[in-house]
Design a protein around this motif. Sequence first.
Motif, PDB file in Angstrom:
ATOM      1  N   ARG A   3      12.530  93.866 -11.221  1.00  0.00           N
ATOM      2  CA  ARG A   3      13.219  92.662 -10.451  1.00  0.00           C
ATOM      3  C   ARG A   3      14.230  92.334 -11.561  1.00  0.00           C
ATOM      4  O   ARG A   3      14.101  92.616 -12.605  1.00  0.00           O
ATOM      5  N   PHE A   4      15.229  91.785 -11.154  1.00  0.00           N
ATOM      6  CA  PHE A   4      16.283  91.348 -11.385  1.00  0.00           C
ATOM      7  C   PHE A   4      16.491  89.722 -11.156  1.00  0.00           C
ATOM      8  O   PHE A   4      15.796  88.845 -10.914  1.00  0.00           O
ATOM      9  N   ILE A   5      16.394  88.884 -11.942  1.00  0.00           N
ATOM     10  CA  ILE A   5      16.987  87.412 -12.796  1.00  0.00           C
ATOM     11  C   ILE A   5      18.579  87.705 -13.485  1.00  0.00           C
ATOM     12  O   ILE A   5      18.907  88.233 -13.650  1.00  0.00           O
ATOM     13  N   VAL A   6      19.360  86.759 -13.332  1.00  0.00           N
ATOM     14  CA  VAL A   6      20.247  86.278 -13.568  1.00  0.00           C
ATOM     15  C   VAL A   6      20.320  84.642 -14.418  1.00  0.00           C
ATOM     16  O   VAL A   6      20.042  84.331 -13.120  1.00  0.00           O
ATOM     17  N   THR A   7      20.926  84.293 -15.554  1.00  0.00           N
ATOM     18  CA  THR A   7      20.502  83.284 -16.065  1.00  0.00           C
ATOM     19  C   THR A   7      22.232  82.653 -16.678  1.00  0.00           C
ATOM     20  O   THR A   7      22.843  83.959 -17.701  1.00  0.00           O
ATOM     21  N   ASN A   8      22.214  81.425 -17.106  1.00  0.00           N
ATOM     22  CA  ASN A   8      23.370  81.130 -18.247  1.00  0.00           C
ATOM     23  C   ASN A   8      22.899  80.017 -19.461  1.00  0.00           C
ATOM     24  O   ASN A   8      23.329  80.251 -19.882  1.00  0.00           O
ATOM     25  N   LEU A   9      21.312  80.847 -19.691  1.00  0.00           N
ATOM     26  CA  LEU A   9      21.352  80.232 -20.948  1.00  0.00           C
ATOM     27  C   LEU A   9      20.805  81.353 -21.871  1.00  0.00           C
ATOM     28  O   LEU A   9      21.376  82.805 -21.757  1.00  0.00           O
ATOM     29  N   CYS A  26      20.838  82.936  -4.677  1.00  0.00           N
ATOM     30  CA  CYS A  26      21.702  84.052  -5.788  1.00  0.00           C
ATOM     31  C   CYS A  26      23.215  84.050  -5.205  1.00  0.00           C
ATOM     32  O   CYS A  26      23.633  85.275  -4.554  1.00  0.00           O
ATOM     33  N   CYS A  27      24.529  83.312  -5.113  1.00  0.00           N
ATOM     34  CA  CYS A  27      25.355  83.389  -4.460  1.00  0.00           C
ATOM     35  C   CYS A  27      27.146  83.012  -5.279  1.00  0.00           C
ATOM     36  O   CYS A  27      26.614  82.401  -6.127  1.00  0.00           O
ATOM     37  N   PRO A  28      28.073  83.867  -5.183  1.00  0.00           N
ATOM     38  CA  PRO A  28      29.349  83.086  -5.932  1.00  0.00           C
ATOM     39  C   PRO A  28      29.221  81.328  -6.002  1.00  0.00           C
ATOM     40  O   PRO A  28      29.698  81.005  -6.788  1.00  0.00           O
ATOM     41  N   GLU A  29      28.816  80.957  -4.517  1.00  0.00           N
ATOM     42  CA  GLU A  29      29.542  79.259  -4.751  1.00  0.00           C
ATOM     43  C   GLU A  29      28.345  78.711  -5.474  1.00  0.00           C
ATOM     44  O   GLU A  29      28.175  78.012  -6.278  1.00  0.00           O
ATOM     45  N   VAL A  30      26.855  78.919  -5.343  1.00  0.00           N
ATOM     46  CA  VAL A  30      26.453  78.771  -6.408  1.00  0.00           C
ATOM     47  C   VAL A  30      26.246  78.748  -7.751  1.00  0.00           C
ATOM     48  O   VAL A  30      26.199  77.893  -8.347  1.00  0.00           O
ATOM     49  N   ILE A  31      26.531  79.989  -7.511  1.00  0.00           N
ATOM     50  CA  ILE A  31      26.787  80.399 -10.010  1.00  0.00           C
ATOM     51  C   ILE A  31      28.092  79.306 -10.662  1.00  0.00           C
ATOM     52  O   ILE A  31      28.095  78.659 -11.249  1.00  0.00           O
ATOM     53  N   ASP A  32      29.117  79.320  -9.492  1.00  0.00           N
ATOM     54  CA  ASP A  32      29.761  78.748  -9.860  1.00  0.00           C
ATOM     55  C   ASP A  32      29.868  77.334  -9.738  1.00  0.00           C
ATOM     56  O   ASP A  32      30.224  76.664 -10.724  1.00  0.00           O
ATOM     57  N   PHE A  33      29.239  76.502  -8.751  1.00  0.00           N
ATOM     58  CA  PHE A  33      28.946  75.020  -8.686  1.00  0.00           C
ATOM     59  C   PHE A  33      28.234  75.063  -9.823  1.00  0.00           C
ATOM     60  O   PHE A  33      28.589  74.066 -10.520  1.00  0.00           O
ATOM     61  N   GLY A  65      27.674  92.131 -13.423  1.00  0.00           N
ATOM     62  CA  GLY A  65      27.574  91.259 -12.048  1.00  0.00           C
ATOM     63  C   GLY A  65      27.719  92.072 -10.608  1.00  0.00           C
ATOM     64  O   GLY A  65      28.783  93.398 -10.522  1.00  0.00           O
ATOM     65  N   ALA A  66      28.135  91.337  -9.657  1.00  0.00           N
ATOM     66  CA  ALA A  66      28.155  91.557  -8.095  1.00  0.00           C
ATOM     67  C   ALA A  66      30.176  91.781  -7.739  1.00  0.00           C
ATOM     68  O   ALA A  66      30.134  90.439  -9.116  1.00  0.00           O
ATOM     69  N   ALA A  67      30.413  92.523  -7.654  1.00  0.00           N
ATOM     70  CA  ALA A  67      31.821  92.532  -7.021  1.00  0.00           C
ATOM     71  C   ALA A  67      32.424  91.206  -6.610  1.00  0.00           C
ATOM     72  O   ALA A  67      33.291  90.577  -7.298  1.00  0.00           O
ATOM     73  N   SER A  68      31.552  90.266  -6.684  1.00  0.00           N
ATOM     74  CA  SER A  68      32.188  88.723  -5.615  1.00  0.00           C
ATOM     75  C   SER A  68      32.289  87.689  -6.780  1.00  0.00           C
ATOM     76  O   SER A  68      31.938  86.547  -6.504  1.00  0.00           O
ATOM     77  N   TRP A  69      31.080  88.390  -7.961  1.00  0.00           N
ATOM     78  CA  TRP A  69      31.479  87.307  -8.183  1.00  0.00           C
ATOM     79  C   TRP A  69      32.240  87.392  -9.125  1.00  0.00           C
ATOM     80  O   TRP A  69      33.015  87.672  -9.932  1.00  0.00           O
ATOM     81  N   SER A  70      32.262  85.516  -9.840  1.00  0.00           N
ATOM     82  CA  SER A  70      33.783  85.016 -10.698  1.00  0.00           C
ATOM     83  C   SER A  70      33.571  85.720 -12.380  1.00  0.00           C
ATOM     84  O   SER A  70      35.380  86.027 -13.243  1.00  0.00           O
ATOM     85  N   ARG A  71      31.922  86.239 -12.836  1.00  0.00           N
ATOM     86  CA  ARG A  71      31.961  86.672 -14.079  1.00  0.00           C
ATOM     87  C   ARG A  71      30.958  87.743 -14.157  1.00  0.00           C
ATOM     88  O   ARG A  71      29.710  87.235 -14.070  1.00  0.00           O
ATOM     89  N   VAL A  72      30.680  88.612 -15.265  1.00  0.00           N
ATOM     90  CA  VAL A  72      29.552  88.915 -15.462  1.00  0.00           C
ATOM     91  C   VAL A  72      28.762  87.749 -15.670  1.00  0.00           C
ATOM     92  O   VAL A  72      29.217  86.912 -16.571  1.00  0.00           O
ATOM     93  N   GLU A  73      27.578  88.553 -15.910  1.00  0.00           N
ATOM     94  CA  GLU A  73      26.650  87.295 -15.996  1.00  0.00           C
ATOM     95  C   GLU A  73      25.164  87.457 -16.813  1.00  0.00           C
ATOM     96  O   GLU A  73      25.022  89.258 -17.090  1.00  0.00           O
TER      97      GLU A  73
END
Length: 379
Positions: free
Chosen positions: A318-324, A236-243, A294-302
Motif C-alpha cells: 500500500r502507498f500513501i502520499v503526505t506533505n508532513l 488522491c488527485c492533483p486538484e486536492v493535492i494542489d489545493f 509521483g504521478a505524471a499529472s501531479w505538479s511536483r513529486v511528493e
Amino acid sequence: MDDLMLPLPGLSPVGGKVVVARFDGGCLSSDAGVLVLREIEQRLGVAEQLAGCIEDPRAQAQVIHGLAEMIRFRMLMIASGYEDGNDATAMRSDPAFKLAQDVLPSGPDLASQPTLSRLENWPDLRALLRMGKAMIDLYCGSYARVPKRIVLDFDDTFDAVHGGQQLRLFNAHYDEYGFQPIVVFDGEGRFVTAMLRPAKRPSGVEIRKLLRRVLRAIRANWPATQILIRADSHYCCPEVIDFCRANGLDFILGTAPMTTLRRHVEALEASAKAYFEAGPKKAKVRRFREFYDGAASWSRVERIIARVEAGEDGPDTRFIVTNLAGGRPKVIYEDIYCRRGCAENHINPGRPISPPTARLAARPPPISSACSCMPGPTG
C-alpha cells in the motif's frame, strides 16, 4: 429502593406541566428515547438555527407547523431509525414524539408526511449553504478554546434508493441504484459534514469544491487552526493535492499502486516474502520505505510511504502520499493514516473491525483533534 417503578427524573416541563416517565403502563410508546434527544436538541438549538436559513413560502397567518418544529420532528425521526418520510404518518401521533415537540399526548398531531415532503423541497442551493455555515458556527461556538489542530477524514459510502429519486445512479459494484454521498468525520470520530451526490466516484474538481467550502467555514471561526486531511486513494488527485498545498493544509492520502511507485519497492517485496517463508509463518511480515515520486499529472513529486506486507497470500503493498515533514514512515502510516479506518466504521457500523484496526483505534491519537458539523451543500 424497594420501588421497582422508579421514575426517570430530569425531563423538562411541557405546556407548564411536569413530565414524569414511568414504566407501569398508560399511554405507551416504544420511542421514549426520543425525549433524551429532545433535551440535547434544545441545548444545541439545531432546528432553530436551520429554520433561520430557509425562506418559508407559506402564508404565515395560516401556518400550523412552524419550520423549526418540522425540522426538529424530521431530525428526531431519522435519529430514532425512521428515515422514510412516510413514517411520519404513524409517528405524528406517537405520544413520545409529541412530548419531544412540546405537545401534550392529547394535543394535535404533528406534521404529516406531505408537509414534511414539501419542507424537504423548499431549500435551494443558497439555503443549503447557509444551513451548512450555521451548523459549523454552532459547532465552533461550543468550544471554550480554539483547537490548535483538527483532523478531517473524507470518505464516501453507498446509499441505496428504492424509487426514482433525483441523482440516483446504478452502481455496478453494489449492483443497486443509489447515491454515493461524501461523509467527513474528525479524527475522534465525530461527524463533520456530508454531501449528497450521485453513485459514482467523485472527481478531483468535485472534491476540491467541498474542501473549499469546509475550509472557508472553519477558517471564518478558527483562522489559525491547523488542519490535516486524511482520505483513501479516491481523493488522491492533483486538484486536492494542489489545493491543500496552496491553502496550508497538511494531508495524508492513499494512492494507487502505480507502476512508477512499485519500482521503488520491488526489492523490499522480495525480501519481505523471503523472510516470511523462512520464518514460522505465524504472523505477517511488515516493512516500510519512503521515497519521493509521483504521478505524471501531479505538479511536483511528493513524499511517498510504502507499506509492504508479506503473508500466506503473497506480498501486499500500500502507498500513501503526505506533505508532513519528518516522522518515521511506520508511525505516519500506522499511528496516523490507519486511524482513518475508524471513520469507515462510523459510516458502516455493521462492518466488523479487523484486529489491526481495533488495536490502532485503542491507541491515543498522535495529533489532537476536534471537529465541526455541517450539512453538505446539496442535501
